[in-house]
Enzyme design. Structure first.
Site, PDB file in Angstrom:
ATOM      1  N   ASN A 116      16.673  -2.613  33.002  1.00 57.76           N
ATOM      2  CA  ASN A 116      17.077  -2.861  31.624  1.00 57.76           C
ATOM      3  C   ASN A 116      18.584  -3.104  31.660  1.00 57.76           C
ATOM      4  O   ASN A 116      19.364  -2.166  31.757  1.00 57.76           O
ATOM      5  CB  ASN A 116      16.736  -1.637  30.758  1.00 57.76           C
ATOM      6  CG  ASN A 116      17.275  -1.756  29.347  1.00 57.76           C
ATOM      7  OD1 ASN A 116      17.730  -2.821  28.926  1.00 57.76           O
ATOM      8  ND2 ASN A 116      17.238  -0.654  28.597  1.00 57.76           N
TER       9      ASN A 116
ATOM     10  N   LYS B 159      20.464  -4.067  29.382  1.00 56.62           N
ATOM     11  CA  LYS B 159      21.135  -3.804  28.101  1.00 56.62           C
ATOM     12  C   LYS B 159      22.067  -4.985  27.770  1.00 56.62           C
ATOM     13  O   LYS B 159      21.738  -6.113  28.104  1.00 56.62           O
ATOM     14  CB  LYS B 159      21.862  -2.463  28.152  1.00 56.62           C
ATOM     15  CG  LYS B 159      20.910  -1.353  28.632  1.00 56.62           C
ATOM     16  CD  LYS B 159      21.407   0.018  28.432  1.00 56.62           C
ATOM     17  CE  LYS B 159      20.354   1.002  28.941  1.00 56.62           C
ATOM     18  NZ  LYS B 159      20.703   2.380  28.700  1.00 56.62           N
TER      19      LYS B 159
ATOM     20  N   HIS C 267      13.309   0.974  22.391  1.00 54.63           N
ATOM     21  CA  HIS C 267      14.247   1.722  23.236  1.00 54.63           C
ATOM     22  C   HIS C 267      15.038   2.694  22.351  1.00 54.63           C
ATOM     23  O   HIS C 267      15.338   2.384  21.199  1.00 54.63           O
ATOM     24  CB  HIS C 267      15.192   0.744  23.944  1.00 54.63           C
ATOM     25  CG  HIS C 267      16.038   1.416  24.973  1.00 54.63           C
ATOM     26  ND1 HIS C 267      17.188   2.102  24.648  1.00 54.63           N
ATOM     27  CD2 HIS C 267      15.876   1.553  26.315  1.00 54.63           C
ATOM     28  CE1 HIS C 267      17.704   2.621  25.764  1.00 54.63           C
ATOM     29  NE2 HIS C 267      16.928   2.301  26.780  1.00 54.63           N
TER      30      HIS C 267
ATOM     31  N   GLU D 117      18.049   3.401  22.206  1.00 53.83           N
ATOM     32  CA  GLU D 117      19.287   2.856  21.631  1.00 53.83           C
ATOM     33  C   GLU D 117      18.990   2.052  20.377  1.00 53.83           C
ATOM     34  O   GLU D 117      19.779   2.018  19.441  1.00 53.83           O
ATOM     35  CB  GLU D 117      20.031   2.014  22.691  1.00 53.83           C
ATOM     36  CG  GLU D 117      20.710   2.927  23.702  1.00 53.83           C
ATOM     37  CD  GLU D 117      20.822   2.330  25.094  1.00 53.83           C
ATOM     38  OE1 GLU D 117      20.700   1.110  25.256  1.00 53.83           O
ATOM     39  OE2 GLU D 117      21.022   3.131  26.037  1.00 53.83           O
TER      40      GLU D 117
ATOM     41  N   GLU E  21      11.473   8.078  28.226  1.00 56.05           N
ATOM     42  CA  GLU E  21      12.912   8.181  28.466  1.00 56.05           C
ATOM     43  C   GLU E  21      13.512   9.281  27.602  1.00 56.05           C
ATOM     44  O   GLU E  21      13.777   9.064  26.416  1.00 56.05           O
ATOM     45  CB  GLU E  21      13.596   6.858  28.121  1.00 56.05           C
ATOM     46  CG  GLU E  21      13.116   5.687  28.931  1.00 56.05           C
ATOM     47  CD  GLU E  21      14.170   4.576  29.019  1.00 56.05           C
ATOM     48  OE1 GLU E  21      14.536   4.238  30.129  1.00 56.05           O
ATOM     49  OE2 GLU E  21      14.632   4.096  27.964  1.00 56.05           O
TER      50      GLU E  21
ATOM     51  N   GLY F  83      21.877   7.113  30.698  1.00 58.02           N
ATOM     52  CA  GLY F  83      23.279   6.764  30.911  1.00 58.02           C
ATOM     53  C   GLY F  83      24.199   7.961  31.083  1.00 58.02           C
ATOM     54  O   GLY F  83      25.420   7.832  31.059  1.00 58.02           O
TER      55      GLY F  83
ATOM     56  N   SER G 182      18.772   7.663  33.924  1.00 58.01           N
ATOM     57  CA  SER G 182      19.578   7.941  35.126  1.00 58.01           C
ATOM     58  C   SER G 182      18.758   7.937  36.414  1.00 58.01           C
ATOM     59  O   SER G 182      19.040   8.696  37.332  1.00 58.01           O
ATOM     60  CB  SER G 182      20.343   9.263  34.963  1.00 58.01           C
ATOM     61  OG  SER G 182      21.227   9.190  33.860  1.00 58.01           O
TER      62      SER G 182
HETATM   63  P1  PGA Z   1      19.995   4.553  32.561  1.00 55.26           P
HETATM   64  O1  PGA Z   1      19.251   3.797  31.348  1.00 55.26           O
HETATM   65  O2  PGA Z   1      19.196   4.285  33.802  1.00 55.26           O
HETATM   66  O3  PGA Z   1      21.363   3.925  32.599  1.00 55.26           O
HETATM   67  O4  PGA Z   1      20.044   5.997  32.213  1.00 55.26           O
HETATM   68  C1  PGA Z   1      17.856   3.772  31.270  1.00 55.26           C
HETATM   69  C2  PGA Z   1      17.440   3.070  30.007  1.00 55.26           C
HETATM   70  O5  PGA Z   1      18.093   3.226  28.986  1.00 55.26           O
HETATM   71  O6  PGA Z   1      16.432   2.332  29.995  1.00 55.26           O
END
Ligand code: PGA
Length: 249
Positions: A9, A11, A94, A96, A166, A172, A213
């Protein structure tokens, strides 16, 4: 039985030139992957990504899709538009988007229904916030999100859908859920799917990723867990070498 699927992803990262470069590096590194490999890129990189992954084992996904056919929805992209340029997957719901853009359980369901109708494969995200986890509400939250996302979705579509668990606090942040915690919450999601559909469908067909992560260091431990069928990778998908190490866990 359930083929693992690792998706990047990106982003809101990478312009077209960067995208092309990253994909060019990635192609040889993941060509022998035993899992399905997907990269979910910004809308503006989709065309580039589809072209750069042609005749490779890498599939391309978008990061959102609207539920309407077309019309007055400034800033939105329809499922048919994605399909037309050769996109196969789409991330829906997601955290976010839920956190910053008002995505709700209901809109996640609407987007999912439309994506399926257009022949796209949704990657539906669920997961609890830190506050919810601390209140002991993790299972309740992921169960609610899963039930809402799958409203009116027929059993025949399950093979075309991926769920990504998630935990919001792990995204992140460098904090990963322990492999055991991730496994047991994914089991809760799988049990919910068994209740909504059937035990066999949940166990044989429904693929559930972990995300948050996940990186070259922890990928093999997470992937060794019986309930974890893959990963949704943010930060570690932005470098070909890191992402390939996760893919070849
Ligand atoms: P990350 O993000 O691996 O940077 O924690 C995962 C995601 O948001 O899909």
């Amino acid at each position: 039985m359930r083929k693992p699927i690792i998706a990047g992803n990106w982003k809101m990262n990478k312009n077209r030139k960067d995208a092309e470069q990253l994909i060019t590096e990635l192609v040889p590194l993941v060509k022998d992957a035993k899992c399905d490999v997907v990269i979910c890129v910004p809308f503006t990189d989709l065309d580039t990504a589809v072209k750069a992954t042609k005749n490779t084992n890498i599939k391309v996904g978008a990061q959102n899709v609207h539920w309407a056919e077309s019309g007055a929805f400034t800033g939105e992209i329809s499922a048919d538009m994605l399909k037309e340029i050769g996109v196969e997957y789409v991330i829906i719901g997601h955290s976010e988007r839920r956190q910053y853009f008002g995505e709700t359980d209901e809109s996640v369901n609407k987007r999912t229904l439309k994506a399926l109708e257009a022949g796209l494969k949704p990657i539906i995200c669920v997961g609890e916030t830190l506050a919810e986890r601390e209140k002991g509400k993790t299972d309740e939250v992921v169960t609610r999100q899963t039930k809402a996302a799958f409203k009116d979705i027929p059993k025949e579509e399950l093979k075309n859908i991926v769920i990504a668990y998630e935990p919001v606090w792990a995204i992140g942040t460098g904090k990963t859920a322990t492999a055991d915690d991730a496994n047991s919450t994914i089991k809760v999601i799988r049990d919910t799917m068994a209740e909504l559909y059937c035990k066999n469908c949940a166990e044989e067909t429904v693929r559930i990723q972990y995300g948050g992560s996940m990186n070259p260091k922890n990928a093999s431990e997470l992937m060794a867990m019986p309930e974890i069928d893959g990963g949704l990778i943010g930060g570690a998908s932005l470098k070909a070498e890191d992402f390939s190490k996760v893919v070849n866990y």
